[in-house]
Design a protein around this motif. Structure first.
Motif, PDB file in Angstrom:
ATOM      1  N   SER A 183       0.802  -1.227   0.000  1.00 56.66           N
ATOM      2  CA  SER A 183       0.000   0.000   0.000  1.00 56.66           C
ATOM      3  C   SER A 183       0.831   1.272   0.000  1.00 56.66           C
ATOM      4  CB  SER A 183      -0.955   0.008   1.205  1.00 56.66           C
ATOM      5  OG  SER A 183      -1.637  -1.213   1.339  1.00 56.66           O
ATOM      6  N   GLY A 184       2.057   1.202  -0.494  1.00 53.13           N
ATOM      7  CA  GLY A 184       2.882   2.394  -0.553  1.00 53.13           C
ATOM      8  C   GLY A 184       3.530   2.780   0.757  1.00 53.13           C
ATOM      9  N   ASN A 208       4.799   0.545  -7.015  1.00 51.08           N
ATOM     10  CA  ASN A 208       3.704   1.233  -7.695  1.00 51.08           C
ATOM     11  C   ASN A 208       2.767   0.285  -8.439  1.00 51.08           C
ATOM     12  OD1 ASN A 208       5.136   0.437  -9.979  1.00 51.08           O
ATOM     13  ND2 ASN A 208       6.004   2.469 -10.352  1.00 51.08           N
ATOM     14  N   VAL A 210      -0.144  -2.202  -9.312  1.00 50.02           N
ATOM     15  CA  VAL A 210      -1.455  -2.688  -8.910  1.00 50.02           C
ATOM     16  C   VAL A 210      -1.945  -3.660  -9.974  1.00 50.02           C
ATOM     17  CG1 VAL A 210      -2.005  -0.588  -7.621  1.00 50.02           C
ATOM     18  CG2 VAL A 210      -2.731  -0.805 -10.004  1.00 50.02           C
ATOM     19  N   ASP A 220      -4.683  -2.426  -4.823  1.00 49.58           N
ATOM     20  CA  ASP A 220      -3.682  -2.035  -3.836  1.00 49.58           C
ATOM     21  C   ASP A 220      -2.277  -2.127  -4.417  1.00 49.58           C
ATOM     22  OD1 ASP A 220      -2.779  -1.228  -1.310  1.00 49.58           O
ATOM     23  OD2 ASP A 220      -2.376  -3.295  -0.729  1.00 49.58           O
ATOM     24  N   ASN A 221      -1.442  -1.150  -4.101  1.00 44.81           N
ATOM     25  CA  ASN A 221      -0.026  -1.187  -4.462  1.00 44.81           C
ATOM     26  C   ASN A 221       0.646  -2.354  -3.743  1.00 44.81           C
ATOM     27  OD1 ASN A 221       2.708  -0.726  -4.854  1.00 44.81           O
ATOM     28  ND2 ASN A 221       2.737   1.258  -3.848  1.00 44.81           N
ATOM     29  N   GLN A 222       1.268  -3.242  -4.507  1.00 49.34           N
ATOM     30  CA  GLN A 222       1.886  -4.431  -3.915  1.00 49.34           C
ATOM     31  C   GLN A 222       3.093  -4.095  -3.041  1.00 49.34           C
ATOM     32  OE1 GLN A 222       0.856  -7.836  -4.185  1.00 49.34           O
ATOM     33  NE2 GLN A 222      -0.990  -6.710  -4.752  1.00 49.34           N
ATOM     34  N   ASP A 242       7.779  -2.757  -8.737  1.00 46.89           N
ATOM     35  CA  ASP A 242       7.894  -1.659  -9.691  1.00 46.89           C
ATOM     36  C   ASP A 242       8.638  -2.210 -10.902  1.00 46.89           C
ATOM     37  OD1 ASP A 242       8.469   0.523 -11.227  1.00 46.89           O
ATOM     38  OD2 ASP A 242       9.464   1.684  -9.664  1.00 46.89           O
TER      39      ASP A 242
END
Length: 793
Positions: A183-184, A208, A210, A220-222, A242
């Motif tokens: 989730s960043g 970044n 998803v 959700d950002n992995q 990313d």
């Protein structure tokens, strides 16, 4: 941060309880003692299934032999017990208030002080889970735990839960741990054995990627997905979701971080692909960092529509040289992606990897003994797709693993598995490997025989032909892992019938033995019942795939064999199991499909034909009176209905004051005509509190048991005395305490019968006592299988 301590609250004796009441120190939920039997203590066990859910991680301690941990996505974590070759559950103390902590996103075993172990917990990063995640720390191999709560959620049951490990102990300084956050939230670090945590502020990339920004559960950002340590050069590597910058390194103990040159190109992302390194493994003898890639985090997908979606790449940690070591061959033609990867610590240069979602005919395990230069396969085709294997699969430990299917050419009923993210060679024994699947753990202690087998397939006259291979055996290694989500139970006396998520259901005549799956084709069993006066007649319903089989299953021999009832027009497959009931004499089956506009139906010929019930809305829950065959009950939207003609017609009883939308369960009482109990959470909009209601006149009038704030379920078992009221069991909340409660006097007084060591997160959504054994209770869980308890004194 707080320390978890355990107290046995259910074992208060009668004299001690009286003294505690007088002193005002007994908890409110325990003050209404049942009487002499209120001092009962309970022993808790599982009805054996062995597996039943996704095992995304298996962690061997690097320095202590036979110290192994396994994590599950919703059912806690386990420690291997070598003497019995079984797993011990470690998180049964998690209660309903923190139920999300039963989802374990990562584990780390300390290689220096081996009594230390850590678990990163939290089930969902979306609002399904109201709580933030935590890191649990233990100084005694998971017997007790401390808790370091985090300021963000974690996703033990989210996409990407098989990647990692996200949690890692620094072998050069075992007080230091790293945690990759979703989730960043970036990279986090503890410097005091997991007691406190802080973000690594200078880590430059929180990820970044998803899966699908338009789907709330996939958006959700992995984030930061794994941490690994190069013990030759003292470097710390971190994998990031990313595709453009997937790998970072620190060469100064985490003080500074830089992107590793060439990583995106090595992973194949220079042309805009979106793969990233989902797992890693380090060879600290030859100086290699291995990474497997996939098209998305999994565990279900893994490949783009065009085909190949995965690679295996190797980084020389001392020179920075990248090498693509992806196997050149897959019998299926393309490699959709890779899941797990592992190296053999005893034999540097030996490594293995598993395909991800190579769905048909099976997953493939790849093995290399030369650092990835060449690979051999766990199975391959000879001419004409004649499959040949290196090992046999022995599923006797979990006979249901065939899914009641048969081999169909190269597609075996018992497979290597699917969703193989957990793949680990024992660092102390090259012959032992374990791998987790969406249903079990497989393993063998004869892995090294692979290398003496040679090739599976050769060539003769231009054709691929099988070569003779002396196969070894891979067997179930999930004994003790109980992670089914159970939805309903029926105790017949000597026989326990269950409806189970993902694996259908079971009929247990021996609670200590894993049984075959109920043969009805259910993808998920949703409801079971039996004829009280003729208990050999058992019915159940469940979700089914496709439109070939009916949802309702019928057995006339106490669950030994099953026949599917006729399909019902207007009720498609892929869900809609609903609830099922059968009259006390077994003459009529009623079925209420879920999720459709189809109203309930009844059958007087064991499901050969169906007729519409009159007077009930679609989706209404149905139960039968346990004494009078002509009487059945139903509930929907705050209205209680009764039938007096065997289920053909129902009418509103006129009852008022029941919650409209939050009734979890209602059941009729064995041996008591017209006695019905109802459990619910209450309805704030209607101004109706939750709890328990009981009726003695077939649902016309109801009395609320105000002791309960909410109740999940109600069930009945053998009475404490021959002339007494059946024992009543419930999973409910009293004075804020969610627990398992029992009454032996018809609901006047209640006793908590579980304790803080035995809570199983969200448990007891269905509950029943045993009709023949006083005090025995069976309860469902959401990821810890079927739990049952017996009085021990």
């Amino acid at each position: 941060m707080r320390r978890r301590t355990f107290t046995a609250t259910a074992s208060i004796g009668a004299a001690a309880a009286a003294a505690a009441v007088a002193a005002g120190t007994l908890p409110a939920w325990a003050r209404d003692n049942e009487g002499p039997s209120g001092a009962d203590t309970y022993a808790w066990k599982n009805a054996v299934i062995n597996g039943g859910g996704f095992v995304p991680g298996i962690v061997f301690n690097e320095t202590e032999p036979n110290l192994i941990y396994a994590r599950t996505d919703i059912g806690g974590c386990y420690r291997w017990q070598e003497d019995s070759r079984t797993w011990k559950p470690l998180l049964d103390w998690v209660g309903r208030d923190k139920w999300g902590w039963s989802g374990v996103v990562s584990m780390a075993a300390d290689p220096v002080e081996t009594d230390r172990v850590y678990a990163a917990v939290g089930t969902y990063t979306i609002d399904w889970d109201p709580n933030n995640g935590a890191v649990l720390y233990s100084d005694d191999k998971g017997e007790t735990w401390g808790i370091a709560e985090l300021p963000f959620k974690q996703g033990g049951n989210m996409p990407g839960r098989g990647m990692g490990e996200r949690l890692a102990v620094n072998p050069a300084d075992n007080a230091e741990l790293y945690l990759g956050a979703p989730s960043g939230n970036g990279l986090w670090r503890s410097k005091d054995y997991g007691r406190t945590w802080a973000a690594v502020e200078n880590f430059p990339n929180p990820g970044n990627f998803v899966v699908d920004p338009n789907n709330p559960t996939l958006a959700d950002n992995q984030g930061v997905i794994w941490i690994d340590f190069d013990q030759i050069g003292g470097k710390i590597y971190v994998g990031v979701a990313d595709p453009a910058d997937p790998l970072y390194v620190s060469e100064d103990g985490g003080a500074t971080w830089t992107a590793v040159p060439g990583a995106a190109e090595a992973l194949g992302n220079a042309d805009g692909n979106r793969t990233f390194p989902s797992q890693s493994a380090v060879d600290n003898t030859n100086g290699y960092l291995y990474m497997v890639t996939s098209y998305d985090p999994g565990p279900y997908n893994g490949a783009p529509a065009s085909g190949n979606g995965g690679k295996i790449v190797r980084l020389a940690t001392q020179t920075g040289e990248w090498t693509d070591i992806t196997p050149a061959y897959n019998p299926r033609g393309v490699i959709p992606g890779f899941g797990g990867i592992t190296v053999d610590r005893q034999n540097p240069g030996t490594l293995m990897a598993a395909t991800r979602n190579n769905w048909w005919p099976d997953e493939i395990l790849y093995r290399s003994t030369d650092s990835g230069a060449t690979w051999s396969l766990s199975w391959d085709y000879a001419e004409g797709q004649d499959r040949h294997d290196r090992f046999d699969m022995d599923s006797s430990g979990s006979p249901w693993l065939s899914w009641n299917g048969e081999d169909q050419g190269p597609a075996y009923a018992v497979k290597h598995g699917w969703m193989i993210d957990a793949l680990a060679i024992d660092p102390h024994d090259s012959g032992r490997i374990m791998w987790g699947t969406g249903a079990t753990i497989w393993g063998t202690e004869d892995l090294t025989q692979w290398d003496s087998q040679g090739e599976l397939i050769g060539e003769e006259n231009g054709q691929r032909v099988a070569l003779p291979v002396e196969k070894f055996t891979v067997g179930v290694r999930a004994e003790g892992v109980e992670e089914c989500a159970t939805l309903d139970l029926a105790a017949l006396g000597g026989t326990l019938v269950s409806a189970v998520g993902d694996v259908g259901g079971f009929v247990h005549t021996d609670l200590d033995r894993a049984e075959p799956m109920i043969d009805t084709g259910w993808s998920t069993g949703t409801s079971v019942d039996f004829a009280q006066a003729k208990p050999d007649i058992v019915v159940g319903t469940g979700n089914v795939h496709g439109n070939e089989k009916g949802h309702v299953g019928v057995s006339t021999d106490r669950g030994k064999t099953w026949k599917n009832a006729a399909r019902l027009e207007g009720v498609p497959g892929d869900g809609h199991g609903g609830t099922v009931a059968i009259t006390a004499d077994g003459s009529t089956i009623l079925w209420s499909p879920s999720g459709t506009e189809v109203t309930p139906v009844y059958s007087t010929d064991l499901g050969e034909t169906w007729n519409p019930v009159q007077g009930l809305p679609a989706g209404a829950k149905i139960r039968s009176d346990r004494v009078k065959a002509s009487v059945l009950y139903s509930f929907s939207g705050g209205t209680f209905y009764r039938s007096t003609d065997g289920g053909k017609t129902f009418t509103d009883t006129g009852a008022t004051g029941l919650p409209a939308a939050a009734v979890e369960d209602f059941r009729a009482v064995p041996g008591r005509k017209n006695h019905v109990w109802l459990a619910g959470r209450g309805d704030e909009k209607e101004g109706i509190g939750g709890g328990m209601w009981r009726s003695k006149d077939g649902g016309v009038t109801w009395k609320q048991i105000t002791k309960f704030e909410t109740a999940e379920s109600v069930g009945f078992g053998k009475a404490a005395k021959s002339s007494g009221y059946p024992a009543v069991y419930t999973s409910a909340v009293i004075d804020g305490k969610a627990a398992i409660y029992r009454s032996i006097d018809g609901g006047t007084r209640w006793r908590r019968i579980n304790d803080d060591d035995h809570q199983w997160a969200w448990s007891g959504s269905a509950i029943t006592g045993d009709p023949q054994i006083y005090g025995r209770v069976y309860l469902t869980t959401n990821g810890r299988g079927i739990i049952y308890g017996d009085i021990t004194d």
